[in-house]
Scaffold this motif. Structure first.
Motif, short mmCIF file in Angstrom:
data_model
loop_
_atom_site.label_atom_id
_atom_site.label_comp_id
_atom_site.label_asym_id
_atom_site.label_seq_id
_atom_site.Cartn_x
_atom_site.Cartn_y
_atom_site.Cartn_z
N LYS A 131 29.86 63.37 35.68
CA LYS A 131 28.60 64.00 35.26
C LYS A 131 27.41 63.13 35.68
O LYS A 131 27.45 61.91 35.51
CB LYS A 131 28.58 64.20 33.74
CG LYS A 131 29.67 65.13 33.23
CD LYS A 131 29.66 65.21 31.71
CE LYS A 131 30.77 66.13 31.21
NZ LYS A 131 30.77 66.22 29.73
N ALA A 132 26.37 63.77 36.18
CA ALA A 132 25.15 63.05 36.53
C ALA A 132 24.55 62.41 35.28
O ALA A 132 24.75 62.89 34.16
CB ALA A 132 24.14 64.00 37.17
N SER A 133 23.78 61.35 35.48
CA SER A 133 23.25 60.60 34.33
C SER A 133 22.33 61.46 33.48
O SER A 133 22.27 61.29 32.26
CB SER A 133 22.51 59.35 34.81
OG SER A 133 21.42 59.68 35.64
N MET A 134 21.60 62.41 34.07
CA MET A 134 20.74 63.28 33.27
C MET A 134 21.55 64.13 32.32
O MET A 134 21.18 64.31 31.15
CB MET A 134 19.87 64.17 34.17
CG MET A 134 18.67 63.47 34.74
SD MET A 134 17.43 64.64 35.32
CE MET A 134 16.74 63.70 36.69
N LEU A 135 22.68 64.66 32.78
CA LEU A 135 23.54 65.44 31.91
C LEU A 135 24.13 64.56 30.82
O LEU A 135 24.20 64.96 29.65
CB LEU A 135 24.65 66.11 32.72
CG LEU A 135 25.69 66.91 31.91
CD1 LEU A 135 25.02 67.96 31.03
CD2 LEU A 135 26.70 67.55 32.84
N GLN A 136 24.54 63.36 31.17
CA GLN A 136 25.07 62.44 30.17
C GLN A 136 24.04 62.16 29.08
O GLN A 136 24.36 62.12 27.89
CB GLN A 136 25.53 61.14 30.83
CG GLN A 136 26.73 61.29 31.76
CD GLN A 136 27.21 59.96 32.30
OE1 GLN A 136 27.42 59.01 31.54
NE2 GLN A 136 27.39 59.86 33.61
N ALA A 187 18.90 65.52 44.35
CA ALA A 187 19.86 66.57 44.74
C ALA A 187 20.66 67.08 43.56
O ALA A 187 20.93 68.29 43.46
CB ALA A 187 20.79 66.05 45.83
N THR A 188 21.07 66.20 42.65
CA THR A 188 22.05 66.63 41.65
C THR A 188 21.64 66.40 40.20
O THR A 188 22.13 67.10 39.31
CB THR A 188 23.39 65.90 41.86
OG1 THR A 188 23.17 64.48 41.81
CG2 THR A 188 24.00 66.26 43.21
N GLY A 189 20.78 65.42 39.92
CA GLY A 189 20.53 65.02 38.54
C GLY A 189 20.03 66.13 37.65
O GLY A 189 20.67 66.48 36.64
N SER A 231 22.42 69.24 37.42
CA SER A 231 23.56 69.01 36.55
C SER A 231 23.14 69.09 35.09
O SER A 231 23.84 69.68 34.26
CB SER A 231 24.19 67.64 36.85
OG SER A 231 25.28 67.38 36.01
N GLY A 232 21.96 68.50 34.78
CA GLY A 232 21.47 68.55 33.42
C GLY A 232 21.15 69.95 32.94
O GLY A 232 21.44 70.33 31.80
N ILE A 233 20.55 70.76 33.81
CA ILE A 233 20.16 72.12 33.45
C ILE A 233 21.38 73.02 33.28
O ILE A 233 21.47 73.80 32.33
CB ILE A 233 19.21 72.69 34.52
CG1 ILE A 233 17.87 71.93 34.49
CG2 ILE A 233 18.98 74.18 34.31
CD1 ILE A 233 17.02 72.14 35.72
N GLY A 269 21.94 63.72 23.41
CA GLY A 269 20.72 64.03 22.67
C GLY A 269 19.55 63.15 23.02
O GLY A 269 18.57 63.06 22.26
N SER A 270 19.61 62.49 24.18
CA SER A 270 18.56 61.57 24.60
C SER A 270 17.66 62.21 25.65
O SER A 270 18.06 63.16 26.34
CB SER A 270 19.18 60.30 25.21
OG SER A 270 20.05 59.67 24.30
N ILE A 271 16.45 61.68 25.79
CA ILE A 271 15.60 62.11 26.88
C ILE A 271 16.15 61.54 28.18
O ILE A 271 16.96 60.61 28.17
CB ILE A 271 14.13 61.69 26.68
CG1 ILE A 271 14.00 60.16 26.64
CG2 ILE A 271 13.56 62.30 25.43
CD1 ILE A 271 12.56 59.68 26.62
N THR A 272 15.72 62.11 29.29
CA THR A 272 16.26 61.75 30.60
C THR A 272 15.25 60.92 31.40
O THR A 272 14.13 60.67 30.94
CB THR A 272 16.61 63.01 31.41
OG1 THR A 272 15.37 63.64 31.81
CG2 THR A 272 17.45 63.98 30.59
N GLU A 273 15.65 60.58 32.62
CA GLU A 273 14.79 59.85 33.54
C GLU A 273 14.09 60.79 34.52
O GLU A 273 13.64 60.36 35.58
CB GLU A 273 15.60 58.83 34.32
CG GLU A 273 16.23 57.75 33.47
CD GLU A 273 17.08 56.79 34.28
OE1 GLU A 273 16.70 55.61 34.39
OE2 GLU A 273 18.12 57.23 34.81
N VAL A 274 13.96 62.06 34.16
CA VAL A 274 13.42 63.03 35.11
C VAL A 274 12.02 62.67 35.58
O VAL A 274 11.64 62.96 36.73
CB VAL A 274 13.46 64.45 34.50
CG1 VAL A 274 12.42 64.62 33.40
CG2 VAL A 274 13.30 65.51 35.59
#
Length: 316
Positions: free
Chosen positions: A256-261, A192-194, A197-199, A266-271
């Motif tokens: 902030k969602a973890s993807m945005l964090q 729903a949010t990750g 929020s990142g985008i 500057g790290s890759i996400t868990e997408v």
């Protein structure tokens, strides 16, 4: 009970720090020396709805020399699960329990392959954590539930003991008999949010003020629900808006969602383990997932952009 949080980032510090505040014997493992040094020097500061409190807790950059633990709470990023647990096998003794509270799908299977399925408990948490500076974390624990359970059919004695410890520390925890369905319920929250929020780069408060974002989130959750049902999962969430509403409940405006964090660091996400897992399983089951596929593509593009524009990483 000796407890180690493997992957003590913002969420790991929120959970581990809350347990330590209640008197539990906790060690936090974080690979970054500046984080570890700050915690060992000044303590861990937890900020929450009731103000802030400094907690004395041990931190380390690796598992070396820490000894055998009774409970290992795994909170590393999904893509680091295998390597992190391989590097922490010295913590595992005859009666050690390994509990995954990570986002996404599949971590419990990776852990089971390493330490044995009988040692592994799976779980999901709605607790939130936001790093302010090294050693200072916003802990979103109030009213945020954690659910844990056995992967196989054994009696829930171990899970009950861990839940009792968590509840005593103020972490509302329930033992589930169908933990795999619970994992999918939490996945819907992350869907729903990750990525959105990142985008957008928006914290939760601002994110929830954009009607078009809400519509996109509900569409992504609806796709994930269709994939879950095609997989034979009985969800407790019945409507997409329930996942959207639950995601931000009890969290501060600036959370902030973890993807945005991850992107801001500057790290890759868990997408790949969240929206990407929906796309992958949807393809295998013949369930269309175009919204989630688009969100994955956008996040991957942002990750790639960080490589071509390193100044963005430095600014973050």
């Amino acid at each position: 009970m000796k407890i180690c949080v493997l992957g003590a980032g913002s969420l790991g510090c929120a959970i581990g720090g809350t347990l330590a505040k209640a008197g539990a014997d906790v060690t936090l493992i974080n690979r970054r020396p500046e984080y570890v040094d700050a915690i060992n020097r000044n303590g861990l500061t937890l900020r929450g709805a009731g103000g802030q409190q400094r907690v004395r807790v041990l931190a380390a950059t690796s598992a070396a020399g820490l000894g055998v633990m009774d409970l290992i709470i795994v909170l590393v990023k999904s893509f680091d699960t295998l390597a992190a647990m391989q590097g922490a096998m010295c913590l595992v003794g005859e009666h050690t329990v390994v509990l995954s509270l990570q986002n996404g799908l599949g971590h419990e299977d990776v852990l089971a392959d390493l330490v044995g399925a009988d040692r592994v408990l799976a779980g999901k948490t709605y607790v939130g954590g936001l790093l302010v500076t090294p050693g200072v974390v916003v802990a979103g624990t109030q009213g945020k539930e954690t659910l844990i359970g056995e992967l196989n059919s054994r009696t829930p004695d171990r899970a009950n003991a861990i839940a009792e410890l968590f509840n005593a520390a103020g972490l509302v925890t329930t033992v589930c008999t169908n933990i795999r369905a619970t994992i999918w319920d939490k996945l819907l929250i992350n869907v729903a949010t990750g990525a959105l929020s990142g985008i957008t780069g928006l914290p939760y408060g601002a994110l929830y003020q954009v009607p078009e974002v809400r519509a996109c989130a509900l569409a992504a959750v609806a796709e994930a629900m269709a994939v879950a049902r095609a997989s034979g999962i009985q969800l407790s969430i019945q409507e997409p808006h329930e996942a959207w509403d639950k995601a931000a409940a009890g969290l501060p405006f600036e959370f902030k969602a973890s993807m945005l964090q991850s992107l801001e660091k500057g790290s890759i996400t868990e997408v790949d383990y969240i929206n990407g897992a929906v796309v992958e399983r949807g393809a295998a089951l013949g369930v269309p997932t175009p919204v989630n596929a688009t969100l994955v593509a956008c996040i991957k593009g942002i990750e790639r952009g960080l490589q071509f524009h390193p100044q963005r990483k430095e600014a973050a």
